[in-house]
Design a protein around this motif. Structure first.
Motif, PDB file in Angstrom:
ATOM      1  N   LEU A   1       0.836  -1.203   0.000  1.00  0.00           N
ATOM      2  CA  LEU A   1       0.000   0.000   0.000  1.00  0.00           C
ATOM      3  C   LEU A   1       0.870   1.253   0.000  1.00  0.00           C
ATOM      4  O   LEU A   1       0.626   2.199  -0.773  1.00  0.00           O
ATOM      5  N   TYR A   2       1.900   1.256   0.846  1.00  0.00           N
ATOM      6  CA  TYR A   2       2.789   2.426   0.909  1.00  0.00           C
ATOM      7  C   TYR A   2       3.567   2.582  -0.396  1.00  0.00           C
ATOM      8  O   TYR A   2       3.789   3.710  -0.859  1.00  0.00           O
ATOM      9  N   LEU A   3       3.982   1.449  -1.012  1.00  0.00           N
ATOM     10  CA  LEU A   3       4.672   1.533  -2.295  1.00  0.00           C
ATOM     11  C   LEU A   3       3.757   2.099  -3.375  1.00  0.00           C
ATOM     12  O   LEU A   3       4.177   2.915  -4.208  1.00  0.00           O
ATOM     13  N   THR A   4       2.502   1.678  -3.347  1.00  0.00           N
ATOM     14  CA  THR A   4       1.534   2.197  -4.326  1.00  0.00           C
ATOM     15  C   THR A   4       1.412   3.711  -4.193  1.00  0.00           C
ATOM     16  O   THR A   4       1.462   4.451  -5.193  1.00  0.00           O
ATOM     17  N   LEU A   5       1.267   4.213  -2.966  1.00  0.00           N
ATOM     18  CA  LEU A   5       1.122   5.653  -2.744  1.00  0.00           C
ATOM     19  C   LEU A   5       2.416   6.387  -3.122  1.00  0.00           C
ATOM     20  O   LEU A   5       2.376   7.520  -3.631  1.00  0.00           O
ATOM     21  N   THR A   6       3.561   5.760  -2.844  1.00  0.00           N
ATOM     22  CA  THR A   6       4.845   6.387  -3.206  1.00  0.00           C
ATOM     23  C   THR A   6       4.951   6.550  -4.726  1.00  0.00           C
ATOM     24  O   THR A   6       5.295   7.634  -5.223  1.00  0.00           O
ATOM     25  N   TRP A   7       4.670   5.454  -5.448  1.00  0.00           N
ATOM     26  CA  TRP A   7       4.793   5.525  -6.910  1.00  0.00           C
ATOM     27  C   TRP A   7       3.754   6.472  -7.519  1.00  0.00           C
ATOM     28  O   TRP A   7       4.044   7.169  -8.488  1.00  0.00           O
ATOM     29  N   ILE A   8       2.543   6.536  -6.955  1.00  0.00           N
ATOM     30  CA  ILE A   8       1.529   7.489  -7.455  1.00  0.00           C
ATOM     31  C   ILE A   8       2.034   8.921  -7.283  1.00  0.00           C
ATOM     32  O   ILE A   8       1.907   9.751  -8.197  1.00  0.00           O
ATOM     33  N   SER A   9       2.634   9.221  -6.116  1.00  0.00           N
ATOM     34  CA  SER A   9       3.139  10.576  -5.868  1.00  0.00           C
ATOM     35  C   SER A   9       4.244  10.934  -6.850  1.00  0.00           C
ATOM     36  O   SER A   9       4.278  12.039  -7.408  1.00  0.00           O
ATOM     37  N   ILE A  10       5.157   9.975  -7.095  1.00  0.00           N
ATOM     38  CA  ILE A  10       6.258  10.252  -8.029  1.00  0.00           C
ATOM     39  C   ILE A  10       5.737  10.385  -9.455  1.00  0.00           C
ATOM     40  O   ILE A  10       6.214  11.226 -10.234  1.00  0.00           O
ATOM     41  N   SER A  11       4.733   9.566  -9.839  1.00  0.00           N
ATOM     42  CA  SER A  11       4.180   9.668 -11.199  1.00  0.00           C
ATOM     43  C   SER A  11       3.500  11.021 -11.409  1.00  0.00           C
ATOM     44  O   SER A  11       3.629  11.639 -12.484  1.00  0.00           O
ATOM     45  N   LEU A  12       2.784  11.483 -10.398  1.00  0.00           N
ATOM     46  CA  LEU A  12       2.156  12.806 -10.506  1.00  0.00           C
ATOM     47  C   LEU A  12       3.212  13.906 -10.541  1.00  0.00           C
ATOM     48  O   LEU A  12       3.020  14.938 -11.209  1.00  0.00           O
ATOM     49  N   PHE A  13       4.293  13.696  -9.833  1.00  0.00           N
ATOM     50  CA  PHE A  13       5.406  14.645  -9.895  1.00  0.00           C
ATOM     51  C   PHE A  13       5.921  14.769 -11.333  1.00  0.00           C
ATOM     52  O   PHE A  13       6.117  15.860 -11.867  1.00  0.00           O
ATOM     53  N   ALA A  14       6.123  13.613 -11.996  1.00  0.00           N
ATOM     54  CA  ALA A  14       6.597  13.617 -13.387  1.00  0.00           C
ATOM     55  C   ALA A  14       5.563  14.226 -14.328  1.00  0.00           C
ATOM     56  O   ALA A  14       5.903  15.010 -15.231  1.00  0.00           O
ATOM     57  N   LEU A  15       4.296  13.882 -14.118  1.00  0.00           N
ATOM     58  CA  LEU A  15       3.238  14.406 -14.996  1.00  0.00           C
ATOM     59  C   LEU A  15       3.124  15.920 -14.900  1.00  0.00           C
ATOM     60  O   LEU A  15       3.061  16.622 -15.923  1.00  0.00           O
ATOM     61  N   PHE A  16       3.094  16.449 -13.674  1.00  0.00           N
ATOM     62  CA  PHE A  16       2.944  17.898 -13.501  1.00  0.00           C
ATOM     63  C   PHE A  16       4.171  18.643 -14.010  1.00  0.00           C
ATOM     64  O   PHE A  16       4.054  19.755 -14.539  1.00  0.00           O
ATOM     65  N   GLU A  17       5.351  18.043 -13.866  1.00  0.00           N
ATOM     66  CA  GLU A  17       6.536  18.698 -14.410  1.00  0.00           C
ATOM     67  C   GLU A  17       6.470  18.739 -15.940  1.00  0.00           C
ATOM     68  O   GLU A  17       6.812  19.752 -16.569  1.00  0.00           O
ATOM     69  N   ALA A  18       6.021  17.625 -16.556  1.00  0.00           N
ATOM     70  CA  ALA A  18       5.893  17.598 -18.015  1.00  0.00           C
ATOM     71  C   ALA A  18       4.883  18.631 -18.496  1.00  0.00           C
ATOM     72  O   ALA A  18       5.111  19.361 -19.480  1.00  0.00           O
ATOM     73  N   LEU A  19       3.732  18.725 -17.777  1.00  0.00           N
ATOM     74  CA  LEU A  19       2.707  19.694 -18.171  1.00  0.00           C
ATOM     75  C   LEU A  19       3.196  21.132 -17.982  1.00  0.00           C
ATOM     76  O   LEU A  19       2.853  22.030 -18.773  1.00  0.00           O
ATOM     77  N   SER A  20       3.980  21.364 -16.908  1.00  0.00           N
ATOM     78  CA  SER A  20       4.488  22.730 -16.697  1.00  0.00           C
ATOM     79  C   SER A  20       5.434  23.140 -17.809  1.00  0.00           C
ATOM     80  O   SER A  20       5.445  24.300 -18.236  1.00  0.00           O
ATOM     81  N   TYR A  21       6.238  22.193 -18.330  1.00  0.00           N
ATOM     82  CA  TYR A  21       7.122  22.493 -19.446  1.00  0.00           C
ATOM     83  C   TYR A  21       6.321  22.681 -20.738  1.00  0.00           C
ATOM     84  O   TYR A  21       6.623  23.544 -21.563  1.00  0.00           O
ATOM     85  N   LEU A  22       5.269  21.822 -20.852  1.00  0.00           N
ATOM     86  CA  LEU A  22       4.477  21.866 -22.067  1.00  0.00           C
ATOM     87  C   LEU A  22       3.735  23.180 -22.215  1.00  0.00           C
ATOM     88  O   LEU A  22       3.687  23.788 -23.296  1.00  0.00           O
ATOM     89  N   PHE A  23       3.194  23.643 -21.106  1.00  0.00           N
ATOM     90  CA  PHE A  23       2.414  24.876 -21.136  1.00  0.00           C
ATOM     91  C   PHE A  23       3.186  26.074 -20.580  1.00  0.00           C
ATOM     92  O   PHE A  23       2.623  27.169 -20.458  1.00  0.00           O
ATOM     93  N   LEU A  24       4.451  25.840 -20.223  1.00  0.00           N
ATOM     94  CA  LEU A  24       5.290  26.896 -19.632  1.00  0.00           C
ATOM     95  C   LEU A  24       4.573  27.593 -18.469  1.00  0.00           C
ATOM     96  O   LEU A  24       4.546  28.815 -18.350  1.00  0.00           O
ATOM     97  N   SER A  25       4.003  26.776 -17.564  1.00  0.00           N
ATOM     98  CA  SER A  25       3.215  27.285 -16.438  1.00  0.00           C
ATOM     99  C   SER A  25       4.044  27.213 -15.157  1.00  0.00           C
ATOM    100  O   SER A  25       4.409  26.114 -14.690  1.00  0.00           O
ATOM    101  N   THR A  26       4.314  28.379 -14.599  1.00  0.00           N
ATOM    102  CA  THR A  26       5.062  28.403 -13.323  1.00  0.00           C
ATOM    103  C   THR A  26       4.224  27.839 -12.181  1.00  0.00           C
ATOM    104  O   THR A  26       4.764  27.298 -11.205  1.00  0.00           O
ATOM    105  N   ILE A  27       2.882  27.979 -12.305  1.00  0.00           N
ATOM    106  CA  ILE A  27       2.012  27.443 -11.246  1.00  0.00           C
ATOM    107  C   ILE A  27       2.124  25.924 -11.199  1.00  0.00           C
ATOM    108  O   ILE A  27       2.300  25.320 -10.130  1.00  0.00           O
TER     109      ILE A  27
END
Length: 613
Positions: free
Chosen positions: A39-65
Motif C-alpha cells: 500500500l505504501y509503495l503504491t502511494l509512493t509511486w503514485i506521488s512520483i508519477s504525478l510529480f513527473a506528470l505535472f513537471e511535463a505539463l508545466s514544461y508543455l504549457f510553460l506554467s510556473t504554477i
C-alpha cells in the motif's frame, strides 16, 4: 500557450507511464496480500508519477504554477517512502525519519516561494522551458538524496541478510534501488539533467518497476528485515529484562542485608478521601530483628496497631514529604522495644506508597548523655578538687594547733575538761579531712591506684559495712570462675557502699538485696563500652523504686529525691560512684520500677590475668 514538443517533455511522459506500471504491480500485490508495504509503495509511486506528470505539463504549457505545484508531489512521495521503508523492519513509523523529512519539506517549500525561484530557460535549439534557481535545486537535491539513501540502505540490508533462497530477488531489488536512488542524485548533482532533460525520471521509473517486481515475484522478501528486527527486539527485550532482573536482585540483596530496618507502607483513605492510616506491605530482616517480630506478622498490619500513638507522626511526615518533595527525618523513642530510632521517610514512585528506614541510635544517644554527664561531673570535680585542697591545708593547720594546745595543757581537772574539748575538735577536724578526701574523688588527685584483686571479698565487706544494724538480708551469687579486675580497692568499695546504702534507704521496712558477679564478653553496641571481657556486678533491691522522670538524673551532682532536712549526705553519693566507675573504664546501667525495686549493673574491665584458681 507555446507548444514545444521537446525531448524533455517526451521523457517525462514516458517516465510517468513507466511509474504507472510500478503503481499497478504494487497495487495488485496489495489486493492479494493486504500487506501495508505494498500500500505504501503504491502511494509512493503514485506521488512520483504525478510529480513527473505535472513537471511535463508545466514544461508543455510553460506554467510556473504547475511547475511550483509539482514539487508538492515529491514531498508526499518522501513521506510515503519512509512508511514503505519502515514497514520492512518495524511495526511503527520511525518518528526521527518523519521529523527529518518534515524539516526538509518545510525548507523546500520556503525556498520554492522565494523570488526568482523559478526562471525561464531556453535550450540551444530555441525550445522554451522552465528551470529552478540554485537554492531550490540544492534543497530538491538534498530531499531526493535523503529519500533515496533510505531506499538504498534498506535494499542493501535486505541483500546482506537474506538467505541464499532469496538472494536473487534481493539482488534484483538492490539493482532497482541503484536505479532509483543513485543515478537520479548523480544526474541532479552534476546538472546532467540539462544535457538530457528528464533522464533522472527514467532511472527512477525503472528502479520503481524493478524493485516492485522483485517483491511481487517473492513476497517473502518483505518479511526478512521484519523477522530480523523482531529477533533484535526480542534479544534487546531479553537483555533489558536481564538487566532489570539483575538490578532487582541487587536491590533485593541491599534490602535484605541492610543493618537498618526498612518497611514499605501504603496509605489508607476514608470515604471522604482523607488519609486516616497506613498498612505495612513489606519489611526486611533488620526490621524484624529491631521490632522483635516476623515478616508474616508485620505485613498487613496497620500503622495504628504497629506503632500505636506514633502512627500519626508518620502520616504527618508523609504529607510533608508529599508537599515539600523531599524525604523527612524524625527521631522517636519506642517504649515498647526500649529503643531510640532515627527514621527517614521516603515517598515511593507508586502512588500512596512510602518507605521508612529505621536506624537504632539508642547506644549513640546514651553515649551522648554519658559524655554530657561526664563533662558535668568533671567540671564540678575540678571545682571540688580545688576546694578540697585548700580545705585540707586549713584543717592540717587547725589539727597541728590543736595538738600543740593539748601538749601545753596541764593535768588539773579544769585542764582535763579543756583537753576533752580539744580532742573533740581534733576528731571533727579529721572528719573534715575525710570529707575533703571524698571531694577529691572528683578531681585528678582522686585518680584510682589500681591493683589486681578478686572482687568477691570487696563486695562482701561492702555489704557488711553498709547493711549493719539493718533489717535487710544480703543474698550473694558469685561466679566460681570469676575473672580478676584491676581497680583501686578503696574507691570501688566506696562505690559499692554508696550503691548499697541507697538500696538500704529505699527499703524502709526491710527486705533483701541480691548481689551477683559474673563474667561477660561485650561485643555488641547495646552497652557503650569497648569490646572485651568484663566482670558484671548486679545489685538488685525490692525497694520503692525510682520514677521514670528521675532515672536519668540520679547521677547528677546534688540531685536527691529526699527532703534536705532528712538527707544524710549532700546528693553526691551516686555522682561519686559514677565518677569512680568511669575512671575504671567501666559503665553503670540502672533500671527501676516504682514499688517493685531497682537493679544496678556495673561493668568493670577484667584484668589481663582474667582469673585465679
Amino acid at each position: 500557450m507555446n507548444l514545444n514538443w521537446t525531448l524533455e517533455v517526451t521523457i517525462l511522459l514516458i517516465s510517468f507511464l513507466l511509474i504507472i506500471i510500478a503503481v499497478i504491480i504494487a497495487y495488485i500485490q496489495y489486493l492479494k496480500t493486504k500487506h501495508r508495504t505494498f500500500l505504501y509503495l503504491t502511494l509512493t509511486w503514485i506521488s512520483i508519477s504525478l510529480f513527473a506528470l505535472f513537471e511535463a505539463l508545466s514544461y508543455l504549457f510553460l506554467s510556473t504554477i504547475l511547475f511550483r505545484y509539482h514539487f508538492y508531489f515529491i514531498i508526499f512521495s518522501g513521506f510515503f517512502l519512509i512508511m514503505s521503508v519502515d514497514s520492512f523492519s518495524r511495526y511503527f513509523i520511525d518518528p526521527i525519519k518523519i521529523t527529518i523529512c518534515g524539516i526538509l519539506s518545510t525548507l523546500c517549500i520556503v525556498v520554492l516561494y522565494l523570488p526568482d525561484s523559478i526562471v525561464p530557460y531556453t535550450f540551444s535549439n530555441g525550445d522554451k522551458s522552465l528551470s529552478s534557481n540554485g537554492p531550490l535545486v540544492m534543497m530538491t537535491t538534498i530531499f531526493f538524496a535523503y529519500m533515496e539513501i533510505l531506499w538504498v540502505y534498506q535494499a542493501l540490508r535486505l541483500f546482506i541478510t537474506s538467505s541464499s533462497e532469496l538472494k536473487k530477488y534481493s539482488s534484483l531489488n538492490l539493482i532497482g534501488a541503484f536505479f532509483f536512488g543513485i543515478i537520479p542524485v548523480l544526474a541532479m548533482a552534476t546538472r546532467f539533467t540539462l544535457v538530457i532533460p528528464g533522464c533522472g525520471f527514467i532511472a527512477i521509473s525503472l528502479g520503481a518497476i524493478i524493485s516492485t517486481t522483485a517483491f511481487a515475484l517473492q513476497p517473502k522478501l518483505r518479511d526478512v528485515l521484519l523477522e530480523i528486527s523482531r529477533d533484535i527486539r526480542i534479544q534487546m527485550r531479553k537483555q533489558l529484562e536481564d538487566q532489570i532482573s539483575e538490578k532487582e536482585e541487587q536491590y533485593q540483596f541491599l534490602y535484605t542485608s541492610m543493618s537498618e530496618g526498612v518497611s514499605v507502607n501504603k496509605v489508607l483513605y476514608n470515604d471522604e478521601g482523607e488519609i486516616v492510616d497506613f498498612i505495612i506491605e513489606g519489611v526486611n530482616p533488620a526490621y524484624e530483628k529491631l521490632f522483635k517480630t516476623v515478616k508474616i506478622d508485620a505485613i498487613g498490619l496497620k500503622g495504628s496497631d504497629a506503632y500505636k500513638e506514633y502512627y500519626q507522626i508518620f502520616l504527618k511526615r508523609y504529607n510533608q514529604a508529599k508537599t515539600e518533595g523531599k524525604p523527612q527525618v524524625l527521631e522517636v523513642t519506642f517504649q515498647k522495644i526500649k529503643k531510640i530510632l532515627f527514621i527517614s521517610l521516603f515517598i515511593m514512585p507508586k502512588e500512596g506508597q512510602f518507605a521508612n528506614i529505621f536506624m537504632d541510635v539508642t547506644a549513640e544517644r546514651k553515649r551522648g548523655k554519658e559524655r554530657i554527664k561526664s563533662d558535668k561531673i568533671k567540671l564540678i570535680g575540678d571545682l571540688a578538687g580545688e576546694l578540697a585542697h585548700g580545705f585540707n591545708n586549713l584543717l592540717t593547720s587547725i589539727i597541728g594547733n590543736i595538738e600543740l594546745a593539748k601538749l601545753s595543757n596541764t593535768s588539773n581537772s579544769q585542764n582535763n575538761e579543756l583537753s576533752d574539748f580539744l580532742s573533740d575538735a581534733r576528731n571533727a577536724a579529721f572528719q573534715g579531712k575525710d570529707l575533703a578526701n571524698y571531694f577529691l574523688t572528683f578531681a585528678e588527685g582522686g585518680a584510682p591506684i589500681k591493683k589486681t584483686i578478686h572482687i568477691e571479698k570487696l563486695l562482701r565487706d561492702g555489704a557488711k559495712i553498709s547493711l549493719i544494724k539493718a533489717n535487710i538480708k544480703s543474698d550473694f551469687n558469685i561466679s566460681k570462675d570469676l575473672w580478676l579486675v584491676d581497680c583501686d580497692e578503696g574507691q570501688i568499695q566506696q562505690a559499692m557502699i554508696n550503691l548499697l546504702i541507697n538500696a538500704k534507704e529505699s527499703m524502709l521496712e526491710g527486705g533483701k538485696i541480691e548481689i551477683s558477679a559474673v563474667n561477660e564478653i561485650i561485643n555488641e553496641k547495646s552497652v557503650p563500652l569497648s569490646s572485651g571481657k568484663y566482670v558484671k556486678i548486679t545489685i538488685k533491691d525490692n525497694g520503692v523504686g525510682i520514677p521514670p522522670e528521675n532515672i536519668e538524673r540520679i547521677f547528677d551532682p546534688f540531685f536527691s529525691t529526699k527532703q534536705r532536712e532528712d538527707q544524710k549526705g549532700m546528693g553526691l553519693g551516686l555522682t561519686i560512684t559514677h565518677s569512680i566507675i568511669k575512671r575504671h573504664n567501666g559503665h553503670l546501667i540502672v533500671t527501676s520500677k516504682v514499688d517493685v525495686g531497682t537493679t544496678i549493673e556495673i561493668y568493670l574491665p577484667a584484668s589481663e590475668s582474667y582469673s585465679i584458681n
